[in-house]
Design a protein around this motif. Structure first.
Motif, PDB file in Angstrom:
ATOM      1  N   GLU A   1      38.474  37.846  34.986  1.00 54.82           N
ATOM      2  CA  GLU A   1      38.430  36.525  34.363  1.00 54.82           C
ATOM      3  C   GLU A   1      39.126  35.533  35.291  1.00 54.82           C
ATOM      4  O   GLU A   1      40.240  35.779  35.761  1.00 54.82           O
ATOM      5  N   ASN A   2      38.483  34.403  35.554  1.00 54.69           N
ATOM      6  CA  ASN A   2      39.088  33.360  36.380  1.00 54.69           C
ATOM      7  C   ASN A   2      39.494  32.199  35.487  1.00 54.69           C
ATOM      8  O   ASN A   2      38.657  31.560  34.851  1.00 54.69           O
TER       9      ASN A   2
ATOM     10  N   THR B   1      39.629  50.916  32.088  1.00 54.34           N
ATOM     11  CA  THR B   1      39.185  49.610  32.581  1.00 54.34           C
ATOM     12  C   THR B   1      40.357  48.846  33.183  1.00 54.34           C
ATOM     13  O   THR B   1      41.436  48.764  32.583  1.00 54.34           O
ATOM     14  N   LEU B   2      40.136  48.292  34.378  1.00 56.23           N
ATOM     15  CA  LEU B   2      41.121  47.441  35.031  1.00 56.23           C
ATOM     16  C   LEU B   2      40.741  45.995  34.760  1.00 56.23           C
ATOM     17  O   LEU B   2      39.663  45.537  35.137  1.00 56.23           O
ATOM     18  N   TYR B   3      41.627  45.275  34.068  1.00 61.33           N
ATOM     19  CA  TYR B   3      41.401  43.876  33.730  1.00 61.33           C
ATOM     20  C   TYR B   3      42.203  43.007  34.699  1.00 61.33           C
ATOM     21  O   TYR B   3      43.413  43.173  34.835  1.00 61.33           O
ATOM     22  N   LEU B   4      41.515  42.068  35.341  1.00 62.20           N
ATOM     23  CA  LEU B   4      42.172  41.148  36.257  1.00 62.20           C
ATOM     24  C   LEU B   4      42.008  39.721  35.768  1.00 62.20           C
ATOM     25  O   LEU B   4      40.904  39.305  35.394  1.00 62.20           O
ATOM     26  N   THR B   5      43.108  38.998  35.760  1.00 59.76           N
ATOM     27  CA  THR B   5      43.072  37.551  35.546  1.00 59.76           C
ATOM     28  C   THR B   5      43.438  36.910  36.874  1.00 59.76           C
ATOM     29  O   THR B   5      44.501  37.181  37.428  1.00 59.76           O
TER      30      THR B   5
ATOM     31  N   ASP C   1      46.638  33.393  42.613  1.00 61.30           N
ATOM     32  CA  ASP C   1      47.503  34.286  41.843  1.00 61.30           C
ATOM     33  C   ASP C   1      46.633  35.225  41.030  1.00 61.30           C
ATOM     34  O   ASP C   1      45.438  34.980  40.827  1.00 61.30           O
ATOM     35  N   PHE C   2      47.245  36.314  40.554  1.00 62.93           N
ATOM     36  CA  PHE C   2      46.501  37.245  39.699  1.00 62.93           C
ATOM     37  C   PHE C   2      47.467  38.023  38.816  1.00 62.93           C
ATOM     38  O   PHE C   2      48.672  38.111  39.081  1.00 62.93           O
ATOM     39  N   ALA C   3      46.918  38.577  37.752  1.00 59.42           N
ATOM     40  CA  ALA C   3      47.627  39.523  36.890  1.00 59.42           C
ATOM     41  C   ALA C   3      46.703  40.706  36.663  1.00 59.42           C
ATOM     42  O   ALA C   3      45.476  40.541  36.578  1.00 59.42           O
TER      43      ALA C   3
END
Length: 429
Positions: free
Chosen positions: A408-409, A370-374, A361-363
C-alpha cells in the motif's frame, strides 16, 4: 596532523594537556574500571551480589575485566533501583524506557548531574565538525524535557557559538522543511527514517543542494541506503552516531574522514563478544556488543549485553585519533522474522527498499503467510515488488506460493511508523 575536536574532548576528559596514546588510554581505562567495580560493589545491593567474587585489585588487565559476569536487559528491567550506587538525592533525571516488541516492566535509567554534563560535553565536541559557529542545527527529536536530548544538544552547541532548535519528532516532512528554511538551519539531526523523509521533501520542492551542509543520523539503526539517499538529495556530509539511553546517550560518532564512529571510550567502554561463549572477539569480527560506563557513578552499567551486533574496525582512523572506531552498520541481534523459505532480516529489507528511487519510508508487517508493506513516496507498487524479489527468501516464497505480498502506498509526507519507535518487522495483525 592537528588535534581533532574529539581528541581535544578526550584529553580534557582524562584531565591531560596532551592526547593520549592508545596504550595510555587503555591503562587509564583499566584503572577507572577497577575503581568502578569497587564503587558499585560498595554502593549497590545488586552489584554486591552480582560481583560478589570481584575486587578491583584482582583486575590486572582488560582481559581480566572481560571475565566478569554479563548483565542482561531483564536484570536492568526487573530491579533498576538495585543498581543505584549513590543516594537518590544525587539523581538529576530518571528516564523510563520501553523497547518496541517487549512486554513487562519498562527499564528505568537514573542519571546524575555529572552524567548529563558529561553527555553535553561530548555532544559539544562531537558536533564541532557538523555545525559552524553561528550555525543552527534542526533537531527532529524531543526537546521539551529538562535533560532531554534536545536540551542537551542546545546546551552543547551553545558552547561553540551555535544553537540547536528541537522541533520534536517528524510528523510531516513538508513542515520539517519549512522549519529548516525558517531557522536557516545548516545541519539536521534525527532518526534515519525521518531525515530521509525530509530529504525527499526537500528534493521534491527543488530546493538547492548544499544549503544543508551536514546531517547527523542517530536514534535507530542506520541503513547504508539511507546514508546514500540523504547525501544525494541534500548534497551534504552525512555523519552517523550510535548511543543508548542506558549509557547516557552519546556513545560513538563519526569524525570528519567518515571512516567509522569513534567511541566515547572514557564513558562508554565497548566489548565485542562471541554470542555463544561470551569470549572477546578480535577487531574486525562481528559479535554481541557489551557496554560498561567507566565514569557513571550514579547507576553504573557493568558489562551490559545491549542486544546489538557490531564490530570494532581494525587499524587507525585517518584522523589519527587513539579512540577505537565502531562500524556504523550496527544492527539488532533479533531483527529477523521466519518465512517458510527462510528468515527475513530487517537489515536486508532496509537496504533493498530504502535504495528504491522515490521510496522515502516504509513499514513492514508479517501476518501468517503474507508480508504487508506500507510505503511512502513517489514509487509504483511494481517497482517495490521488483526490488523485493532481489531478496532470495522473498523471491523463493513468491515462486513456490508460500508467501504473499501486499503493498500500500500512502503517498504521504508522514512517517510509515509513527513516533520514534525503533523500526522492526511486526508480526501479527
Amino acid at each position: 596532523m592537528g588535534r581533532t575536536p574529539l581528541d581535544s574532548w578526550l584529553a580534557g576528559r582524562m584531565d591531560r594537556d596532551t592526547v593520549p596514546t592508545v596504550s595510555e588510554l587503555h591503562g587509564w581505562l583499566l584503572e577507572r574500571l577497577k575503581e568502578l567495580v569497587d564503587h558499585a560493589r560498595h554502593g549497590s545491593p545488586f552489584y554486591r551480589r552480582h560481583l560478589a567474587d570481584a575486587r578491583g585489585t584482582d583486575i590486572t588487565s582488560l582481559e581480566d575485566f572481560a571475565r566478569l559476569p554479563i548483565i542482561a536487559s531483564e536484570q536492568l528491567r526487573s530491579n533498576p533501583d538495585g543498581l543505584l550506587s549513590v543516594s537518590r538525592d544525587e539523581i538529576e533525571r530518571v528516564v523510563t524506557l520501553s523497547s518496541s516488541g517487549t512486554t513487562g516492566e519498562p527499564k528505568r535509567i537514573f542519571h546524575t548531574a555529572d552524567d548529563l554534563e558529561a553527555t553535553t560535553d561530548f555532544f559539544s565536541w562531537g558536533m564541532a565538525n557538523m555545525v559552524e559557529p553561528g550555525g543552527t542545527a534542526l533537531v527532529l527529536l524531543p526537546g521539551a524535557r529538562p535533560g532531554g536530548v534536545g536540551q542537551l544538544l542546545n546546551a552543547a552547541l551553545s558552547r561553540h557559538g551555535s544553537r540547536a532548535v528541537a522541533v520534536g519528532e517528524l510528523t510531516d516532512a513538508g513542515a520539517a522543511v519549512d522549519h529548516c528554511l525558517a531557522e536557516n538551519a545548516t545541519c539536521v539531526v534525527g532518526s534515519p527514517a525521518h531525515v530521509n523523509l525530509l530529504a525527499h521533501a526537500w528534493e521534491a520542492r527543488g530546493l538547492p543542494k548544499g544549503a544543508i551542509r551536514s546531517v547527523l543520523l542517530c536514534w535507530d539503526v542506520i541503513p547504508d541506503a539511507v546514508r546514500k539517499s540523504v547525501a544525494e538529495r541534500l548534497g551534504c556530509r552525512v555523519f552517523r552516531h550510535w548511543g543508548m539511553i542506558e549509557t547516557g546517550l552519546g556513545g560513538a560518532v563519526e569524525c570528519s574522514p567518515g571512516s567509522g564512529m569513534h567511541l566515547r571510550e572514557t564513558d562508554v567502554y565497548v566489548e565485542i563478544v562471541d554470542p555463544r561463549t561470551g569470549a572477546l572477539l578480535p577487531d574486525g569480527e562481528f559479535g554481541d556488543m557489551v557496554v560498561t560506563t567507566p565514569l557513571k557513578m550514579g547507576m553504573p552499567i557493568i558489562r551490559y549485553r545491549t542486544g546489538d551486533v557490531g564490530r570494532i574496525l581494525a587499524g587507525e582512523c585517518a584522523c589519527g585519533s587513539p579512540l577505537r572506531r565502531l562500524d556504523p552498520l550496527v544492527r539488532r541481534r533479533q531483527d529477523s522474522v521466519p518465512l517458510p523459505s527462510g528468515p527475513l532480516a530487517l537489515r536486508e529489507l532496509n537496504e533493498i527498499l530504502y535504495g528504491v528511487p522515490g521510496l522515502a519510508d516504509f513499514a513492514a508487517r508479517l501476518d501468517e503467510d503474507t508480508l504487508y508493506l506500507t510505503v511512502c513516496g513517489r514509487v509504483a507498487r511494481e517497482t517495490v515488488l521488483d526490488a523485493l524479489k532481489r531478496l532470495p527468501v522473498v523471491a523463493q516464497g513468491l515462486a513456490d506460493g508460500s508467501l504473499g505480498v501486499e503493498i500500500e502506498n500512502r503517498h504521504a509526507a508522514a512517517p510509515a511508523v509513527p513516533g520514534l519507535e525503533k523500526r522492526r518487522i511486526v508480526i501479527g495483525s
